[in-house]
Structure formats: C-alpha cells, structure tokens
Design a protein around this motif. Structure first.
Motif, PDB file in Angstrom:
ATOM      1  N   ARG A 355      64.608  33.584  42.843  1.00  0.00           N
ATOM      2  CA  ARG A 355      65.439  33.213  43.980  1.00  0.00           C
ATOM      3  C   ARG A 355      65.365  34.271  45.085  1.00  0.00           C
ATOM      4  NH1 ARG A 355      69.145  29.165  43.172  1.00  0.00           N
ATOM      5  NH2 ARG A 355      69.332  28.413  41.019  1.00  0.00           N
ATOM      6  N   ASP A 356      65.586  33.816  46.293  1.00  0.00           N
ATOM      7  CA  ASP A 356      65.655  34.731  47.433  1.00  0.00           C
ATOM      8  C   ASP A 356      67.058  35.338  47.457  1.00  0.00           C
ATOM      9  OD1 ASP A 356      65.760  36.066  49.831  1.00  0.00           O
ATOM     10  OD2 ASP A 356      64.874  34.428  51.003  1.00  0.00           O
ATOM     11  N   ARG A 358      68.494  37.111  49.536  1.00  0.00           N
ATOM     12  CA  ARG A 358      69.129  37.119  50.852  1.00  0.00           C
ATOM     13  C   ARG A 358      69.962  35.855  51.071  1.00  0.00           C
ATOM     14  NH1 ARG A 358      63.639  38.037  54.007  1.00  0.00           N
ATOM     15  NH2 ARG A 358      63.134  36.466  52.430  1.00  0.00           N
TER      16      ARG A 358
END
Length: 410
Positions: A355-356, A358
C-alpha cells in the motif's frame, strides 16, 4: 458391550491408512482400564477416521459403537469421546464459530456424485483410490458421519445432566452444532443455563443457547441474556451473554453488550484461565470475540478500534492472528492484497508492491502502529505462515522493520 462390533466387515471399509480392520481394537481400547491404552486408542481413531479433518468410509459406521462406549457410565474420559464424535460430525468445530454449523452448506461437493439414488451405489461400491482424492466422495463420508451423530443426539442430551462435570460441559457444547435438533436442544440448554451454579458451566450453556437461538430465529431469551450483562454477574457469564446477544440480534446488538465484548478483549481475565475455560475457540476467548466482530462487520468506530489496538499491543502469538486480521479488516475494508511488479534488480525478477503509506488515514496508521507494537515480533522478527498471509492479504509487508519503514515513508 460392543457385541455387534465384529459383525461389521471392517476390512472392506477404509480409513486414512487403508482397510479398517484395526478399528474394533481401537474402539474397545477406549474402555480399557489402562490410561495409556485409552489415549492410544483415541489418538489412533483421530488419526484414522478423522485424519487431519477428513472422514472416510469407515467413519460413519464407527459412530454407533462410539456412542455405545459413551453410554457406558464406567467408561473413563467420556468427555474426550464426545469431542471425537463432534469432530467426526462437523470437522474442526472452531471453524464454525461464532455462528454455528450449517449442514445445508457444508457438503456441496456431494452434488458431483449425482442424485440421492446414486449415492447408495457409491457407498456399496468396492473401495478405490478415488475414495481419498475425489471431493464428492470425501463430502459424502463427512455427511454420513454427521448424520450418524445427529441420529444419536439424544445421548448428548442425556449426558448433559451427567454426574461428571467435564462430560456435562462437553455434551452442552456438542449440542450447539446440530441445527436440525435446535428446538429440542434449546429447551434443555435453556434450563441448564438457568440452573447450574458454576459460572463455567453456565457460560457454556449461554454460548450454546446463542447459537441455537440464532438457528431458530428465536429472540425469546434476549431479555434474560440482557440481565446477565450486569456488572455483578461472573465475568465469563457476562461475556457469554454478550456473545449470544450478538449472534441473535446482529447489528441490533445493544451498546451495553458491545461494551462487554470490547472490554473483554482487553481484560487480562480473557487470556487467563478464567477466559480460556469459557472459550470455545482454540486460540482463546479473545479470538472468539474477534469472530463476533467480524460476523457483525462492525464499523471502525473509536471504541472498536481502541479496543482492538490495545489488545493487539498486548496479545501473544495465537490471539494475535485473530486480532490482526479483525483490526486490519476494519480499517482496510477494500480487499486490496499485495501485488508483484517487475523488478530486474532482484533475483526473482519481481518484487512485492505494498500500500501507498501516503494514502493512510489516521485510523489506518494507528492500526499499523498497533501491529508494530505487538509482542509477537519480539522473538520473531518476521511474520510467517498465517500471520504473513494476514499482512500480505491487506497489502502490508510481513516484517516489523518493513512495516515501520512504510510508516516512516509517509
């Protein structure tokens, strides 16, 4: 006792290791005066007619004789015999928590064998290698075993009032798995829940009653169960009552019952002997409550997330599996799993993509931080097996160091 045991052509029947001619000795060994002989017989039966959860041609034919041994009051350790019968009927029972066993959905592979008339031909056919490898036949042997135990459920009801407490408790738990007989069983279990003074027995009966009432769509016990939520009620009974109310009422569960469940997963008593004695799940009471939270598909409200995070930061390995999965299911409901992307710089030619960080919300970051603080990582720096699957199943790395790096990247 067991006069008809030798009249069965066991050599024609089969179990995990071939012809079942050794079963009569194992069944008779359950009543041996020698404790080691009894243990050897039980282990031998689990290994042959319930090998790693699989049932065989010989499984259902053995059931009536196991009940015959169970009904003899002089048989030692009858609670363990009830446990064997339950496994033969439904497989590993913790797999059916918290809502109970559904026989109408448990054996779909049988349809591969044709209509009911065709099944008699399968049963009467000579044993073959397909018995072990064909899913339809395996499902047929499992359903036959289930029905064989169901046919003698009156024995469980009788021994639910046995002089031996272990036998009583095992019988009450066993009654939960047979919804076809739920109405008759619920009447008995309801009386036991109200009459037994020992909290552990009461809690077992209350938990069983919740599963039976759910299958009957019966809410008549709800007011009585709500009264069991009172603070002066013994811990295990309060938790069992909240558990059963969740099964019966679903998302209409009253807030005070949810509070009991959330408090229990952070209460040390839930992981100690008091909680373990009342838990039906092999990983304990905390894991059982996680199953209820998953069943209700609770939203990640502050009380739910706070309780799950606190428990995650305190739980040892076995409860950790349930806690991590339940917590991450709440905060990452999108079903995103780890992906593999091309990367010529690594030997495998591809690397996992997570997953990102951010894009993490505050509650998602809080959940990952709780997992990082889990005591599980202290002796084990990487997640293996089921824990690895849980993390990768939510597109997260399976090591504490990489999880922390993911958060630091954000």
């Amino acid at each position: 006792m067991l006069e008809d045991l030798d009249r069965v052509d066991w050599a024609r029947l089969t179990h995990a290791y071939g012809p079942a001619g050794d079963l009569p000795a194992k069944i008779r060994g359950l009543a041996s005066p020698d404790p080691k002989a009894r243990e050897s017989s039980r282990n031998g039966l689990f290994a042959t007619i319930f090998h790693q959860g699989t049932r065989y041609r010989a499984s259902a034919p053995a059931v009536p004789f196991l009940f015959e041994v169970l009904e003899a009051p002089e048989t030692p350790e009858r609670d363990q015999l009830i446990d064997l019968l339950v496994h033969l009927a439904v497989g590993y029972p913790e797999g059916h928590l918290p809502a109970g066993f559904d026989p109408s959905r448990a054996f779909p592979e049988i349809d591969e064998l044709g209509a009911e008339d065709d099944l008699d031909a399968v049963r009467s056919a000579e044993p073959s290698e397909e018995d072990e490898y064909e899913a339809g036949r395996g499902a047929l042997w499992a359903r036959d075993a289930y029905r064989a135990v169901l046919a003698r459920l009156d024995v469980f009801r009788r021994v639910a009032d046995d002089d031996d407490e272990k036998v009583r408790k095992a019988a009450v738990r066993a009654l939960a798995w047979f919804p076809e007989a739920a109405a008759e069983s619920a009447a008995l279990v309801r009386r036991i829940a109200r009459d037994r003074p020992e909290p552990g027995e009461t809690a077992d009966a209350v938990s069983c009653l919740g599963i039976l009432d759910r299958s009957l769509s019966d809410r008549s016990d709800v007011p009585w169960l709500q009264d069991r939520l009172a603070p002066e009620t013994p811990f295990v009974v309060r938790v069992a009552a909240a558990h059963s109310l969740a099964l019966i009422l679903g998302k209409a569960l009253p807030p005070e019952a949810l509070d009991v469940l959330l408090d229990a997963i952070t209460d040390p008593r839930g992981g100690e002997a008091e909680g373990r004695d009342a838990a039906w799940h092999m990983a304990g009471l905390v894991a059982q409550i996680c199953g209820v939270i998953d069943l209700l598909d609770l939203e990640p409200t502050e009380p739910v997330v706070a309780a799950l995070c606190k428990a995650t930061e305190a739980a040892t390995m076995w409860p950790s599996m349930s806690l991590w999965d339940t917590l991450l299911n709440r905060v990452f409901p999108d079903g995103q799993m780890v992906r593999f992307v091309p990367d010529p710089s690594v030997a495998a030619g591809q690397r996992p993509a997570f997953r990102d960080p951010r894009e993490f919300t505050a509650v998602q970051r809080r959940a990952v931080e709780a997992v990082i603080r889990s005591p599980y990582w202290t002796p084990t720096p990487n997640g293996f097996g089921a824990l690895e699957e849980i993390l990768w199943g939510h597109a997260l790395p399976n090591s504490r160091e990489k999880l922390q790096a993911l958060l630091d990247e954000a």
